[in-house]
Design a protein around this motif. Structure first.
Motif, short mmCIF file in Angstrom:
data_model
loop_
_atom_site.label_atom_id
_atom_site.label_comp_id
_atom_site.label_asym_id
_atom_site.label_seq_id
_atom_site.Cartn_x
_atom_site.Cartn_y
_atom_site.Cartn_z
N SER A 103 0.81 -1.22 0.00
CA SER A 103 0.00 0.00 0.00
C SER A 103 0.84 1.27 0.00
CB SER A 103 -0.92 0.02 1.23
OG SER A 103 -1.81 -1.07 1.21
N THR A 104 2.17 1.11 -0.12
CA THR A 104 3.07 2.27 -0.02
C THR A 104 2.75 3.33 -1.06
OG1 THR A 104 4.85 0.87 0.82
CG2 THR A 104 5.48 3.03 -0.03
N LEU A 105 2.52 2.91 -2.31
CA LEU A 105 2.29 3.86 -3.38
C LEU A 105 1.01 4.67 -3.15
CD1 LEU A 105 3.16 5.10 -6.02
CD2 LEU A 105 2.11 3.17 -7.24
N ILE A 106 -0.09 3.98 -2.79
CA ILE A 106 -1.34 4.67 -2.48
C ILE A 106 -1.13 5.65 -1.33
CG2 ILE A 106 -3.65 4.38 -1.51
CD1 ILE A 106 -3.82 3.53 -4.27
N GLN A 107 -0.37 5.23 -0.34
CA GLN A 107 -0.12 6.08 0.83
C GLN A 107 0.62 7.35 0.42
OE1 GLN A 107 -1.06 5.12 4.19
NE2 GLN A 107 -0.73 7.31 4.47
N HIS A 108 1.61 7.20 -0.47
CA HIS A 108 2.36 8.37 -0.93
C HIS A 108 1.46 9.33 -1.73
CE1 HIS A 108 6.39 7.66 0.45
NE2 HIS A 108 6.42 6.43 -0.06
N ILE A 109 0.61 8.77 -2.58
CA ILE A 109 -0.31 9.63 -3.35
C ILE A 109 -1.21 10.39 -2.41
CG2 ILE A 109 -2.25 9.62 -4.96
CD1 ILE A 109 -0.91 7.20 -6.34
N LEU A 110 -1.72 9.71 -1.41
CA LEU A 110 -2.60 10.35 -0.43
C LEU A 110 -1.89 11.47 0.31
CD1 LEU A 110 -5.47 10.08 0.76
CD2 LEU A 110 -4.50 8.52 2.47
N GLN A 111 -0.64 11.22 0.72
CA GLN A 111 0.12 12.22 1.48
C GLN A 111 0.42 13.46 0.63
OE1 GLN A 111 0.92 12.35 4.65
NE2 GLN A 111 0.08 10.33 5.19
N GLN A 112 0.61 13.27 -0.67
CA GLN A 112 0.97 14.39 -1.54
C GLN A 112 -0.24 15.07 -2.18
OE1 GLN A 112 4.08 15.64 -1.73
NE2 GLN A 112 4.58 14.11 -0.17
N THR A 113 -1.44 14.64 -1.79
CA THR A 113 -2.65 15.26 -2.34
C THR A 113 -3.60 15.67 -1.22
OG1 THR A 113 -3.60 13.02 -2.70
CG2 THR A 113 -2.50 14.06 -4.58
N VAL A 114 -4.51 14.81 -0.86
CA VAL A 114 -5.56 15.15 0.12
C VAL A 114 -4.99 15.48 1.49
CG1 VAL A 114 -7.68 14.34 1.23
CG2 VAL A 114 -7.20 13.71 -1.14
N LEU A 115 -3.91 14.80 1.89
CA LEU A 115 -3.33 15.03 3.21
C LEU A 115 -2.18 16.02 3.20
CD1 LEU A 115 -3.34 11.39 4.68
CD2 LEU A 115 -5.11 13.16 4.81
N HIS A 116 -1.91 16.62 2.05
CA HIS A 116 -0.83 17.61 1.96
C HIS A 116 -1.25 18.91 2.66
CE1 HIS A 116 2.19 20.29 0.25
NE2 HIS A 116 2.86 19.21 -0.13
N PRO A 117 -0.34 19.58 3.35
CA PRO A 117 -0.68 20.85 4.02
C PRO A 117 -1.30 21.89 3.09
CG PRO A 117 1.49 20.09 4.73
CD PRO A 117 1.06 19.18 3.63
N LEU A 118 -0.90 21.89 1.82
CA LEU A 118 -1.46 22.85 0.87
C LEU A 118 -2.95 22.61 0.67
CD1 LEU A 118 -0.66 25.21 -1.03
CD2 LEU A 118 -0.37 23.50 -2.84
N CYS A 119 -3.37 21.34 0.71
CA CYS A 119 -4.79 21.01 0.56
C CYS A 119 -5.59 21.51 1.76
CB CYS A 119 -4.96 19.51 0.39
SG CYS A 119 -6.68 18.99 0.15
N ASN A 120 -4.99 21.47 2.91
CA ASN A 120 -5.67 21.96 4.11
C ASN A 120 -5.88 23.47 4.05
OD1 ASN A 120 -6.72 21.59 6.85
ND2 ASN A 120 -4.90 22.73 7.49
N LYS A 121 -4.90 24.18 3.48
CA LYS A 121 -4.96 25.64 3.44
C LYS A 121 -5.72 26.15 2.22
CE LYS A 121 -1.97 29.65 4.15
NZ LYS A 121 -0.55 30.11 4.32
N TYR A 122 -5.48 25.53 1.06
CA TYR A 122 -6.12 25.97 -0.20
C TYR A 122 -6.73 24.76 -0.90
CZ TYR A 122 -3.23 30.10 0.62
OH TYR A 122 -2.64 31.20 1.17
N PRO A 123 -7.85 24.24 -0.39
CA PRO A 123 -8.38 22.97 -0.89
C PRO A 123 -9.13 23.07 -2.22
CG PRO A 123 -9.82 23.86 0.81
CD PRO A 123 -8.63 24.78 0.74
N PRO A 124 -9.03 22.02 -3.04
CA PRO A 124 -9.98 21.86 -4.15
C PRO A 124 -11.39 21.69 -3.58
CG PRO A 124 -8.08 20.41 -4.42
CD PRO A 124 -8.02 20.95 -3.02
N SER A 125 -12.38 21.65 -4.43
CA SER A 125 -13.76 21.55 -3.95
C SER A 125 -13.99 20.24 -3.20
CB SER A 125 -14.74 21.66 -5.11
OG SER A 125 -14.71 20.48 -5.90
N VAL A 126 -14.99 20.24 -2.33
CA VAL A 126 -15.35 19.04 -1.59
C VAL A 126 -15.74 17.92 -2.56
CG1 VAL A 126 -17.07 18.05 -0.03
CG2 VAL A 126 -16.02 20.26 0.51
#
Length: 355
Positions: free
Chosen positions: A50-73
């Protein structure tokens, strides 16, 4: 931001590039069919890690930039649903972080505005706030269209075209093209324009959020009028003079015509026969005014050809008033994840005798 995430290569050769492709598409709210899902599926078939999925998740939805400037819900929900679908196909143990992220999104309220972040090859980031609805408050100017991304790519490849030039953009919308040119090219002056007060207000916000400073004392979004002398300049006055003006194509003033820009830009403005007539009239006024300049003005117009009849009408109207046009090659480097199958045409427009 664009560097390969630490440890991602443990998921296999080229995994870093795949993660970055997901990241770029996610932060620009690229279409689901623009995501490299087939490549992800192929990699997951050969591994139950699951490493690859985990990395994608960390660099998208869980990235700090997403928390501050998120795409739409809605977009985040669809994105996570695709990741979950691909992960479940492997038969691996459920990945708690995926379901936790989805639960968080499902509990989130959809806001009126969302954010897009465009990562350039230079490493710079262009951030735009835009409306979640394609048509909002009577205008389509609060979202970014594909021809704007197309032209922004072309501008970065042909930065010498804008070097030390004064530029007027018609129908700037929320500012992707102009902000890209101001940050990656070296124009002398850039004039953003639009006619809708809410668009001008969001445009101003986006200029500010991209590190372009302004003196807003005379900026008046309410009545959609901005004095030409009100200039927006980058830090330490190193960048171009940047101006935002309210410009209604049906009521162009003599003062606006006398701006005499070297280059006029417009993207995705040909969509209605009535608008076509106004646009050709505006271009004629500016080109006639600038005819006395040594080189005159040049217009670059990028259009998504949605209605061939309307687009043909635009070209015919240009011919009627003696304005020449030629199709020129578009960008060759892929920077923004828009649909490459979309028919987009770039025109260079001048008085016929200048071609």
């Amino acid at each position: 931001m664009s560097a390969s995430p630490e440890g991602v290569e443990a998921a296999g050769p080229g995994a870093g590039d795949l993660v970055l492709s997901f990241q770029r598409s996610f932060f620009t709210m690229g279409r689901m069919d623009s995501l490299p899902l087939p490549e992800l599926e192929e990699r997951l078939k050969n591994s139950d890690d699951s490493t690859l999925i985990q990395h994608i998740l960390q660099q998208t939805v869980l990235h700090p930039l997403c928390n501050k400037y998120p795409p739409s819900v809605k977009y985040r929900r669809l994105f996570l649903a695709e990741l979950i679908k691909k992960h479940e196909m492997t038969g691996a143990e459920p990945l708690d972080d995926l379901y936790d992220a989805l639960g968080e999104v499902l509990r989130s309220e959809e806001l009126k505005m969302c954010h897009k972040n465009y990562f350039l090859l230079s490493g710079e980031n262009i951030r735009l706030g835009e409306n979640v609805a394609i048509i909002s408050e009577g205008t389509t100017g609060l979202v970014t269209w594909e021809a704007a991304q197309f032209f922004a790519e072309w501008a970065m490849e042909n930065s010498e075209v804008f070097n030390c030039r004064s530029i007027l953009e018609l129908g700037s919308g929320i500012g992707l093209v102009g902000i890209t040119i101001c940050k990656t090219c070296t124009p002398k002056q850039y004039i953003f324009s639009d006619c809708h007060p809410n668009v001008l207000q969001q445009l101003r916000t986006n200029i500010l959020s991209n590190g372009l400073l302004l003196d807003s004392d005379t900026w008046n979004a309410k009545d959609c009028e901005v004095e030409v002398k009100n200039k927006y300049v980058s830090e330490e006055n190193q960048g171009p003079e940047i101006t935002v003006i309210g410009l209604d194509w049906s009521e162009v003033t003599q003062e606006q015509v006398e701006l005499q820009p070297d280059i006029i830009i417009a993207t995705d403005v040909i969509y209605d026969p009535e608008v076509v007539l106004c646009l050709v009239s505006v271009l004629e006024k500016f080109l006639i005014s600038n005819e006395r300049k040594e080189q005159g003005s040049v217009v670059y117009l990028a259009s998504t050809v949605r209605n061939p009849e309307t687009y043909h009408q635009f070209k015919m109207e240009l011919d009627k008033v003696g304005i020449g046009h030629q199709v020129i090659p578009g960008p060759t480097r892929k920077i923004f994840p828009y649909n490459r199958c979309t028919e987009i045409e770039l025109l260079k427009i001048v008085f016929a005798h200048h071609l």
